[in-house]
Motif scaffolding. Sequence first.
Motif, PDB file in Angstrom:
ATOM      1  N   VAL A 309     -23.840 -32.943  14.369  1.00 23.76           N
ATOM      2  CA  VAL A 309     -25.108 -32.041  14.542  1.00 23.76           C
ATOM      3  C   VAL A 309     -25.043 -31.118  13.518  1.00 23.76           C
ATOM      4  O   VAL A 309     -24.242 -30.190  13.802  1.00 23.76           O
ATOM      5  N   HIS A 310     -25.877 -31.290  12.470  1.00 22.04           N
ATOM      6  CA  HIS A 310     -25.500 -30.023  11.216  1.00 22.04           C
ATOM      7  C   HIS A 310     -26.808 -29.302  11.177  1.00 22.04           C
ATOM      8  O   HIS A 310     -28.184 -30.103  10.948  1.00 22.04           O
ATOM      9  N   ILE A 311     -27.001 -28.221  11.412  1.00 24.03           N
ATOM     10  CA  ILE A 311     -28.273 -27.059  11.312  1.00 24.03           C
ATOM     11  C   ILE A 311     -28.298 -26.009  10.165  1.00 24.03           C
ATOM     12  O   ILE A 311     -27.240 -25.390  10.090  1.00 24.03           O
ATOM     13  N   SER A 312     -29.244 -26.060   9.309  1.00 23.46           N
ATOM     14  CA  SER A 312     -28.867 -25.246   8.290  1.00 23.46           C
ATOM     15  C   SER A 312     -30.173 -24.221   8.442  1.00 23.46           C
ATOM     16  O   SER A 312     -31.602 -24.581   8.639  1.00 23.46           O
ATOM     17  N   PRO A 313     -29.901 -22.896   8.537  1.00 20.43           N
ATOM     18  CA  PRO A 313     -31.067 -21.902   8.959  1.00 20.43           C
ATOM     19  C   PRO A 313     -31.727 -21.396   7.631  1.00 20.43           C
ATOM     20  O   PRO A 313     -31.319 -21.695   6.492  1.00 20.43           O
ATOM     21  N   ASP A 314     -33.067 -21.132   7.930  1.00 16.95           N
ATOM     22  CA  ASP A 314     -33.958 -20.511   6.788  1.00 16.95           C
ATOM     23  C   ASP A 314     -34.447 -19.243   7.504  1.00 16.95           C
ATOM     24  O   ASP A 314     -35.367 -19.345   8.471  1.00 16.95           O
ATOM     25  N   PHE A 315     -34.305 -18.092   6.822  1.00 19.79           N
ATOM     26  CA  PHE A 315     -34.569 -16.833   7.769  1.00 19.79           C
ATOM     27  C   PHE A 315     -35.841 -16.188   7.204  1.00 19.79           C
ATOM     28  O   PHE A 315     -36.135 -15.123   7.578  1.00 19.79           O
ATOM     29  N   GLU A 316     -36.153 -16.892   6.064  1.00 20.57           N
ATOM     30  CA  GLU A 316     -37.477 -16.546   5.510  1.00 20.57           C
ATOM     31  C   GLU A 316     -38.775 -16.690   5.954  1.00 20.57           C
ATOM     32  O   GLU A 316     -39.724 -16.268   6.251  1.00 20.57           O
ATOM     33  N   LYS A 317     -38.892 -18.283   6.140  1.00 21.95           N
ATOM     34  CA  LYS A 317     -40.207 -18.686   6.581  1.00 21.95           C
ATOM     35  C   LYS A 317     -40.052 -19.691   7.632  1.00 21.95           C
ATOM     36  O   LYS A 317     -38.919 -20.322   7.853  1.00 21.95           O
ATOM     37  N   PRO A 318     -41.136 -19.920   8.413  1.00 22.92           N
ATOM     38  CA  PRO A 318     -41.111 -21.080   9.498  1.00 22.92           C
ATOM     39  C   PRO A 318     -41.099 -22.566   8.561  1.00 22.92           C
ATOM     40  O   PRO A 318     -41.525 -22.855   7.778  1.00 22.92           O
ATOM     41  N   ARG A 319     -39.957 -23.356   9.135  1.00 21.28           N
ATOM     42  CA  ARG A 319     -39.512 -24.585   8.600  1.00 21.28           C
ATOM     43  C   ARG A 319     -39.054 -25.485   9.473  1.00 21.28           C
ATOM     44  O   ARG A 319     -38.073 -24.693  10.317  1.00 21.28           O
ATOM     45  N   LEU A 320     -39.326 -26.551   9.178  1.00 20.56           N
ATOM     46  CA  LEU A 320     -38.467 -27.773  10.233  1.00 20.56           C
ATOM     47  C   LEU A 320     -38.818 -29.096   9.616  1.00 20.56           C
ATOM     48  O   LEU A 320     -39.684 -29.671   9.256  1.00 20.56           O
ATOM     49  N   GLU A 321     -37.488 -29.525   8.943  1.00 21.20           N
ATOM     50  CA  GLU A 321     -37.437 -30.864   8.030  1.00 21.20           C
ATOM     51  C   GLU A 321     -35.924 -31.331   8.433  1.00 21.20           C
ATOM     52  O   GLU A 321     -34.965 -30.424   8.588  1.00 21.20           O
ATOM     53  N   GLY A 322     -35.970 -32.699   8.239  1.00 20.91           N
ATOM     54  CA  GLY A 322     -34.665 -33.235   8.197  1.00 20.91           C
ATOM     55  C   GLY A 322     -34.527 -34.674   8.844  1.00 20.91           C
ATOM     56  O   GLY A 322     -35.882 -35.177   8.930  1.00 20.91           O
ATOM     57  N   GLU A 323     -33.584 -35.465   9.144  1.00 23.74           N
ATOM     58  CA  GLU A 323     -33.634 -36.560   9.596  1.00 23.74           C
ATOM     59  C   GLU A 323     -32.438 -36.757  10.826  1.00 23.74           C
ATOM     60  O   GLU A 323     -31.671 -35.933  10.760  1.00 23.74           O
ATOM     61  N   PHE A 324     -32.424 -37.836  11.397  1.00 25.09           N
ATOM     62  CA  PHE A 324     -31.547 -38.150  12.489  1.00 25.09           C
ATOM     63  C   PHE A 324     -31.339 -39.430  12.444  1.00 25.09           C
ATOM     64  O   PHE A 324     -32.397 -40.340  12.229  1.00 25.09           O
ATOM     65  N   ASP A 325     -30.085 -39.970  12.889  1.00 27.19           N
ATOM     66  CA  ASP A 325     -29.727 -41.337  13.189  1.00 27.19           C
ATOM     67  C   ASP A 325     -28.746 -41.279  14.348  1.00 27.19           C
ATOM     68  O   ASP A 325     -27.849 -40.851  14.098  1.00 27.19           O
ATOM     69  N   ILE A 326     -29.208 -41.964  15.611  1.00 26.45           N
ATOM     70  CA  ILE A 326     -28.420 -42.044  16.745  1.00 26.45           C
ATOM     71  C   ILE A 326     -28.157 -43.327  17.108  1.00 26.45           C
ATOM     72  O   ILE A 326     -29.111 -44.282  17.249  1.00 26.45           O
ATOM     73  N   ARG A 327     -26.955 -43.750  17.495  1.00 30.05           N
ATOM     74  CA  ARG A 327     -26.641 -45.125  17.935  1.00 30.05           C
ATOM     75  C   ARG A 327     -25.858 -45.355  18.857  1.00 30.05           C
ATOM     76  O   ARG A 327     -24.925 -44.219  19.179  1.00 30.05           O
ATOM     77  N   GLY A 328     -26.033 -46.034  19.960  1.00 25.52           N
ATOM     78  CA  GLY A 328     -25.163 -46.411  21.182  1.00 25.52           C
ATOM     79  C   GLY A 328     -25.367 -47.336  21.873  1.00 25.52           C
ATOM     80  O   GLY A 328     -26.078 -48.322  21.382  1.00 25.52           O
ATOM     81  N   ARG A 329     -24.424 -47.411  23.108  1.00 24.80           N
ATOM     82  CA  ARG A 329     -24.708 -48.916  24.022  1.00 24.80           C
ATOM     83  C   ARG A 329     -24.728 -48.524  25.487  1.00 24.80           C
ATOM     84  O   ARG A 329     -23.995 -47.353  25.665  1.00 24.80           O
ATOM     85  N   VAL A 330     -24.893 -49.344  26.144  1.00 27.51           N
ATOM     86  CA  VAL A 330     -25.021 -49.258  27.655  1.00 27.51           C
ATOM     87  C   VAL A 330     -24.427 -50.660  28.442  1.00 27.51           C
ATOM     88  O   VAL A 330     -25.183 -51.366  27.950  1.00 27.51           O
ATOM     89  N   ARG A 331     -23.665 -50.603  29.060  1.00 25.54           N
ATOM     90  CA  ARG A 331     -23.342 -51.470  30.019  1.00 25.54           C
ATOM     91  C   ARG A 331     -23.676 -51.374  31.600  1.00 25.54           C
ATOM     92  O   ARG A 331     -23.222 -50.169  32.212  1.00 25.54           O
ATOM     93  N   PHE A 332     -24.551 -52.242  32.111  1.00 28.77           N
ATOM     94  CA  PHE A 332     -25.070 -52.032  33.563  1.00 28.77           C
ATOM     95  C   PHE A 332     -23.986 -51.850  34.427  1.00 28.77           C
ATOM     96  O   PHE A 332     -24.073 -51.299  35.604  1.00 28.77           O
ATOM     97  N   VAL A 333     -22.691 -52.657  33.984  1.00 26.45           N
ATOM     98  CA  VAL A 333     -21.867 -52.682  35.180  1.00 26.45           C
ATOM     99  C   VAL A 333     -21.114 -51.400  35.401  1.00 26.45           C
ATOM    100  O   VAL A 333     -20.531 -51.031  36.569  1.00 26.45           O
ATOM    101  N   VAL A 334     -21.147 -50.485  34.368  1.00 30.82           N
ATOM    102  CA  VAL A 334     -20.592 -49.231  34.588  1.00 30.82           C
ATOM    103  C   VAL A 334     -21.529 -48.378  35.649  1.00 30.82           C
ATOM    104  O   VAL A 334     -21.159 -47.854  36.620  1.00 30.82           O
ATOM    105  N   ALA A 335     -22.676 -48.343  35.168  1.00 28.42           N
ATOM    106  CA  ALA A 335     -23.626 -47.814  36.525  1.00 28.42           C
ATOM    107  C   ALA A 335     -23.543 -48.491  37.704  1.00 28.42           C
ATOM    108  O   ALA A 335     -23.719 -47.881  38.690  1.00 28.42           O
TER     109      ALA A 335
END
Length: 366
Positions: A309-335
Amino acid sequence: MGIVIGILKTVGVILLIILAVLLLILCLVLFVPVRYRARGEIPAEGKPHGIIRLTWFFSSLSYSLEYDTGKYEKNYLSQLKICGFRFRMKQKVPKAAAADEKKSVPGGDDAGKSAEEEKKPENEGQCSGEAVQKVQKLQEKDTGKERSAQGREDGSCKGEEQKGEEIKGKKPEEESEQESKPEGKSKKESEEKETASHKTAWWVRFSDMLSSFFKAVKETFQNIQYTISKLCDKIKQIRDNIDYYIDVLTLDETQLILKNVHGEAGRLLRHLRPRKMKVDFIVGTGDPASTGQILAIHGMLYPIIGETVHISPDFEKPRLEGEFDIRGRVRFVVAFAAVLRIILDKKTWRFVRRLKKEEMTNGRKK
């Protein structure tokens, strides 16, 4: 006899096949992982969009939820895919596009209405006004007749009543002379009785009013006393319950159970966390202090999230932009295994019985 044995063999083989299929399905559900992926983008100029996809068993079963503010009327689309067959919600056209289509269609309901109105004759309004006036005149005549009839009936009835009263009022002269003498005495007696009755009635009314007032005051005080006593009993019961549950939670056995649950929950969360994650955002609130707080929180979570997770600050004006990509897996036997380890522990059931306030003797329920 051989036919019966052959039938039993075939039935047994069929049952074994069904049992094997069920075990295979159970193993697939427990051991084949469900893979998830979430990706999206918040551009500097444009509309945000994102998609979440769940797949199982080489994508033979998949579910996706897509979000796009300008593409769909409800801003999202969900669809289920089973062995290549898609089952999706009906896509609705955005409201702006539907309005444009209605405007582009020539004619329509308005055109039909205008044509019908043009076909109507000009004198239709005048004819309808004359007819309404005639109907109003007829109604006024009918109401006048009814009122006159009612007045006659009332007058006749009143006349008959007056005649009957006059007949009743008339008495023979002889009787009037005989009764004229004791009238004076009877009037005095009746007046005395009326004054006495008025005096007694006033006193009775006053005494009844006083008794009802004192009765109401007594009832209100009784109700207040009852509510106060009931409230005190509830407060005492709540205090006793709090003391009881504090004693249960401070037991050594309860502490061991809570540690076990905490460990299983941590193991499950470690299994659920994403295998691959890439988040890159530019964040600015317009206030340097609040932007600095966001960076401080990111620094506190750095041992857990690392450089994913990388966050770049902008101290001058309100701003929110970017992208994300999250991958994972779940096995029911563990739960499933985590839940079984908690349920099969005898200490857990004793803890549940204590919470239910069930009486125990030597670790067993009475």
